[in-house]
Scaffold this motif. Structure first.
Motif, PDB file in Angstrom:
ATOM      1  N   THR A 132      50.476  42.321  39.814  1.00  0.00           N
ATOM      2  CA  THR A 132      51.762  42.770  40.034  1.00  0.00           C
ATOM      3  C   THR A 132      51.859  43.389  41.225  1.00  0.00           C
TER       4      THR A 132
ATOM      5  N   VAL B 275      51.769  40.570  44.131  1.00  0.00           N
ATOM      6  CA  VAL B 275      52.988  39.835  44.234  1.00  0.00           C
ATOM      7  C   VAL B 275      54.292  40.861  44.974  1.00  0.00           C
ATOM      8  N   GLU B 276      54.180  42.288  44.514  1.00  0.00           N
ATOM      9  CA  GLU B 276      55.073  42.993  45.301  1.00  0.00           C
ATOM     10  C   GLU B 276      54.766  43.062  46.554  1.00  0.00           C
TER      11      GLU B 276
ATOM     12  N   LEU C 221      56.270  39.981  48.272  1.00  0.00           N
ATOM     13  CA  LEU C 221      57.780  40.336  48.155  1.00  0.00           C
ATOM     14  C   LEU C 221      58.090  41.221  49.488  1.00  0.00           C
TER      15      LEU C 221
ATOM     16  N   ALA D 200      56.033  34.520  46.458  1.00  0.00           N
ATOM     17  CA  ALA D 200      56.313  35.541  45.299  1.00  0.00           C
ATOM     18  C   ALA D 200      57.180  34.852  44.126  1.00  0.00           C
TER      19      ALA D 200
ATOM     20  N   ASN E 146      57.981  35.760  40.223  1.00  0.00           N
ATOM     21  CA  ASN E 146      58.896  37.237  40.566  1.00  0.00           C
ATOM     22  C   ASN E 146      60.266  36.944  40.597  1.00  0.00           C
ATOM     23  N   GLN E 147      60.984  37.185  39.487  1.00  0.00           N
ATOM     24  CA  GLN E 147      62.342  37.068  39.330  1.00  0.00           C
ATOM     25  C   GLN E 147      63.368  37.378  40.459  1.00  0.00           C
ATOM     26  N   ARG E 148      62.984  38.460  41.127  1.00  0.00           N
ATOM     27  CA  ARG E 148      63.589  38.992  42.286  1.00  0.00           C
ATOM     28  C   ARG E 148      63.617  38.275  43.451  1.00  0.00           C
TER      29      ARG E 148
ATOM     30  N   TYR F 152      67.298  38.290  34.765  1.00  0.00           N
ATOM     31  CA  TYR F 152      67.629  38.988  36.167  1.00  0.00           C
ATOM     32  C   TYR F 152      69.397  39.020  36.254  1.00  0.00           C
TER      33      TYR F 152
END
Length: 151
Positions: A35, A38-39, A42, A64, A69-71, A105
């Motif tokens: 995570t 991935v952050e 992003l 990402a 990653n849904q965002r 999301y």
């Protein structure tokens, strides 16, 4: 002595540099699995977006988004709808928004509902079908290490 800063380069050379960077294969270490990584990807995308560099923002946002990653998937949808760093495509925007929405999301769900006025029902269904295929590709890529090799 020639100036090698981006300001000192002509526009064509700057574009060539950006395209070379965007299309180069990722050779840096491990793929983004945790995570945190991935952050970080992003955050790089958001940094480039805030600094008005849409092609670089789109490159990192796609990484990402492909890491589920849904965002990031939401942002990719917006990038395509606006033509920001990627070709303008309401269809592809609907695909990415569908992926983010399918994971719960809420901003993506709201954006997808707004987008329905700008896309035919048939094209939306096509986008949803394509999103399902992309979902399978993303998860196959994420969990490829769990699938035993064929002999």
């Amino acid at each position: 002595m020639s100036d090698k800063t981006p300001v000192g380069l002509d526009l064509e050379q700057q574009l060539d540099n950006v395209l070379a960077f965007i299309t180069q294969p990722d050779t840096g270490g491990e793929p983004a699995k945790s995570t945190d990584s991935v952050e970080n990807v992003l955050n790089k995308a958001l940094y480039y977006l805030k600094n008005d560099q849409p092609p670089l923002a789109a490159k990192w946002m796609r990484l990402a988004a492909m890491a589920a990653n849904q965002r990031a998937q939401f942002y990719m949808g917006l990038f395509f709808i606006k033509g920001q760093g990627v070709p303008h495509s309401v269809f592809h925007g609907a695909v990415w928004l569908t992926l983010a929405s399918s994971q719960g999301y809420e901003p993506a769900t709201a954006a997808l509902n707004d987008l329905r006025k700008h896309i035919s029902t048939r094209r939306l269904h096509d986008a949803q079908s394509y999103a399902a295929t992309l979902y399978e590709q993303i998860h196959q890529q994420q969990f490829a290490h769990l699938i035993p090799p064929r002999t």
